[in-house]
Design an enzyme around this catalytic site. Structure first.
Site, PDB file in Angstrom:
ATOM      1  N   SER A 143      19.241 -22.441   1.420  1.00 34.78           N
ATOM      2  CA  SER A 143      19.974 -23.578   0.915  1.00 34.78           C
ATOM      3  C   SER A 143      19.494 -24.927   1.462  1.00 34.78           C
ATOM      4  O   SER A 143      19.796 -25.954   0.874  1.00 34.78           O
ATOM      5  CB  SER A 143      21.464 -23.425   1.240  1.00 34.78           C
ATOM      6  OG  SER A 143      21.659 -23.445   2.642  1.00 34.78           O
ATOM      7  N   SER A 188      18.532 -19.716   5.384  1.00 31.46           N
ATOM      8  CA  SER A 188      18.561 -21.033   4.730  1.00 31.46           C
ATOM      9  C   SER A 188      17.698 -22.106   5.380  1.00 31.46           C
ATOM     10  O   SER A 188      17.530 -23.181   4.800  1.00 31.46           O
ATOM     11  CB  SER A 188      20.006 -21.548   4.634  1.00 31.46           C
ATOM     12  OG  SER A 188      20.659 -20.918   3.570  1.00 31.46           O
ATOM     13  N   LYS A 242      20.701 -32.202   6.975  1.00 33.43           N
ATOM     14  CA  LYS A 242      21.365 -31.507   5.865  1.00 33.43           C
ATOM     15  C   LYS A 242      22.798 -32.025   5.705  1.00 33.43           C
ATOM     16  O   LYS A 242      23.461 -32.330   6.704  1.00 33.43           O
ATOM     17  CB  LYS A 242      21.364 -30.012   6.165  1.00 33.43           C
ATOM     18  CG  LYS A 242      21.832 -29.105   5.034  1.00 33.43           C
ATOM     19  CD  LYS A 242      21.665 -27.641   5.438  1.00 33.43           C
ATOM     20  CE  LYS A 242      22.060 -26.676   4.334  1.00 33.43           C
ATOM     21  NZ  LYS A 242      21.857 -25.256   4.727  1.00 33.43           N
TER      22      LYS A 242
END
Lengths: 493, 93
Positions: free
Chosen positions: A171, A195, A96
């Protein structure tokens, strides 16, 4: 299905074409890290072939899915992989876009950091170096990890590989979609309120949030410091366990990292793994999709048949978790986002005085959701309102934590669905509250610090994945993996 | 929350917003605060705070000796404006 097709056509090939086909033989979706590790040791495949395969998969699929936002040049390839090597050595991974690798661009998908290059290594980067991991690139995310759909990224939205007209969750939608579409073998994301687990559920992969303090946050861009965790996305519980065991090192440079001795005291107290508690009244709230609840009940029934004892538990404060979370989290966000001041690094928008520089930089650098949360956080912390919101929420957070920790005196695992809905269409949910509700089942364990995992639990009539969510006592990740493997097996039958 | 409060909040948060945007935030915050206010129904003593911090006063020896300036170049390379070895900032007072 796809794998069957590949195997079938494989038999029809001549030996010459089989040699050419060799580098495409590994399907990340149907192998395991252990199998790949064995093949890397025996020389049946090489790390450079795996990296090539990953990069080919990205060029083939990323145009539609937009999971990967940068493929790094010169991916590390270990010289030799032996029995002594890490299980992750030479295996392609994506991370990420909020975890720092010195010298690499890292932006948290925000315009305020568009050009930023990491000036130091995260603990994850240090572990990757020691383990000789092959880092492929950066994966997409909601701006500053604030969102549940991966639509707020400066790089555009990520699409759900199961159905590209639907959101991948967020996310960490990029890492989830990259694993779900077989671009990489596994990925790392961050989880502040769900997330990792919610996108894992929506994309049909395994996603895990470790105990707070189990994985170092050094070099993870802080969103909400008391809630942030780093964890894996994988195709199987077994893989998630291997990844977790690699990254769960104590780190003296993270003041909230918990020593292994202290973790062991929790593990010694919680040996059994047979009783699953279900917070029944919490599940039967408004807004949970019917087929999600049906799937959950059926899946739990299967666990019962496997010999697990299922009991309903009453957790009366649990329903307040989401409201508490949306006070504590924006409060910490408003503080953490203050560091992007346009002076030391990141975007700079000039102004007449220093205050104007701050304002112009933030106004131009942040998207709507980030601004909304900074404002909300500023409000709940402002004098006159902080007793009513921030301090009240903090007290309630303590009470919820006590409630959950005490529940684990009677049960070994708490089970719920991961998300109240399956993957929804882009634009279907717009107002902030309906998006915030996506995290209703996941946020409690960020507030309390407990480890939790989302495991695929079959699909609905439209082929959209369901997720089963298990949580365990502090530092008892092992319980999640044990029950998770049982669950995985029974769902496959 | 009225519009003036929204504008004040934006000022505190160091964000420029237009009058029009203030209307949008007003609508958003009404919905959000309405949801958050559900916690006001819970009767809880602040003294009930449950100790969750597992690490307290985490200390370590200050024994890592770095050469002076060894991080300067890499950090300044990210700065929007520098002057020699310094970040450049507009006059504060």
């Amino acid at each position: 299905m796809r794998n069957k097709f590949i195997r079938k056509s494989h038999y029809k090939m001549t030996w010459q074409s089989q040699v050419l086909f060799k580098k495409y033989m590994i399907n990340f979706k149907t192998t395991t890290i252990t199998e790949l590790h064995k093949k890397l040791i025996s020389g049946e495949v090489s790390s450079s072939e795996l990296v090539q395969q990953s990069k080919s998969a990205i060029s083939e699929k990323n145009g539609d899915i937009n999971a990967i936002i940068e493929v790094f040049d010169g991916t590390f390839i270990p010289e030799k992989i032996t029995e002594k090597s890490s299980l992750l050595a030479g295996i392609p991974v994506a991370v990420k876009d909020n975890i720092l690798f010195k010298g690499h661009t890292v932006t948290a998908a925000s315009n305020i950091l568009a050009e930023y290059k990491a000036t130091y290594n995260s603990k994850i980067a240090d572990i990757f170096n020691t383990s000789e991991v092959s880092l492929i690139g950066r994966a997409n995310m909601d701006e500053m990890a604030m969102g549940t759909t991966t639509e707020t990224s400066r790089y555009g939205s990520t699409k759900n590989p199961v159905d590209i007209t639907r959101v991948p969750g967020g996310s960490s939608g990029g890492p989830a979609a990259a694993v779900a579409s077989g671009m990489v073998m596994y990925a790392l994301g961050s989880d502040t309120g769900g997330s990792i687990r919610q996108p894992a559920s929506l994309c049909g992969v395994v996603g895990m949030k470790p105990s707070y303090g189990a994985v170092s946050r050094r070099g993870l861009m802080a969103m909400s410091s008391s809630l942030d965790t780093i964890g894996p996305f994988a195709n199987s519980v077994e893989d998630a366990e291997i990844i977790f065991n690699e990254i769960a090192e104590y780190d003296e440079l993270d003041a909230t990292s918990v020593s292994l001795e202290k973790r062991a005291t929790y593990q010694d107290k919680n040996k059994n793994n047979k009783i699953i508690g279900i917070p029944r009244s919490f599940l039967e709230m408004d807004g949970i999709q019917n087929d999600v609840l049906e799937n959950f009940n059926k899946s739990i029934e299967k666990m019962k048949n496997l010999g697990y004892e299922i009991i309903d538990i009453d957790l009366p404060l649990l329903k307040h978790s989401l409201a508490v979370y949306y006070i504590v989290q924006p409060a910490e966000v408003s503080s953490n986002m203050a560091r992007y001041d346009g002076i030391r690094y990141g975007l700079h928008k000039d102004g007449d005085n220093i205050l104007d520089i701050y304002k112009n930089t933030k106004t131009s650098g942040y998207g709507d959701e980030v601004k909304r949360r900074i404002m909300l956080g500023t409000y709940v912390l402002s004098s006159g309102y902080s007793d009513e919101y921030y301090y009240k929420a903090n007290a309630l957070r303590g009470a919820i934590t006590r409630e959950i920790h005490e529940a684990f005196n009677n049960v070994d695992i708490i089970a719920t669905p991961t998300a109240p809905s399956t993957a929804f269409k882009f634009g279907e949910k717009k107002d902030p509250i309906s998006l915030y509700l996506e995290d209703v089942f996941t946020v409690p364990y960020n507030l309390t610090g407990n480890p939790a995992i989302s495991i695929p639990s079959g699909v609905n009539n439209d082929g959209l994945p369901f997720g089963m969510h298990f949580s365990a006592p502090m530092f008892c990740e092992k319980k999640l993996f044990e029950i998770g493997k049982d669950f995985e097996n029974i769902i496959k039958q | 929350m009225n519009k003036e409060e929204i504008l004040k909040l934006a000022e505190l948060a160091r964000i420029n917003i237009t009058e029009e945007e203030a209307d949008g935030y007003k609508k958003d915050f009404e919905g959000i605060l309405n949801y958050l206010n559900s916690i006001q129904s819970v009767d809880i003593e602040f003294s009930q705070f449950y100790e969750t911090n597992l690490t307290k006063n985490s200390m370590r020896d200050d024994d890592k000796i770095y050469d002076s300036g060894s991080f300067t170049d890499v950090l300044l390379a990210e700065a929007p404006e520098i002057d020699g070895d310094y970040f450049k900032v507009k006059k504060v007072l």
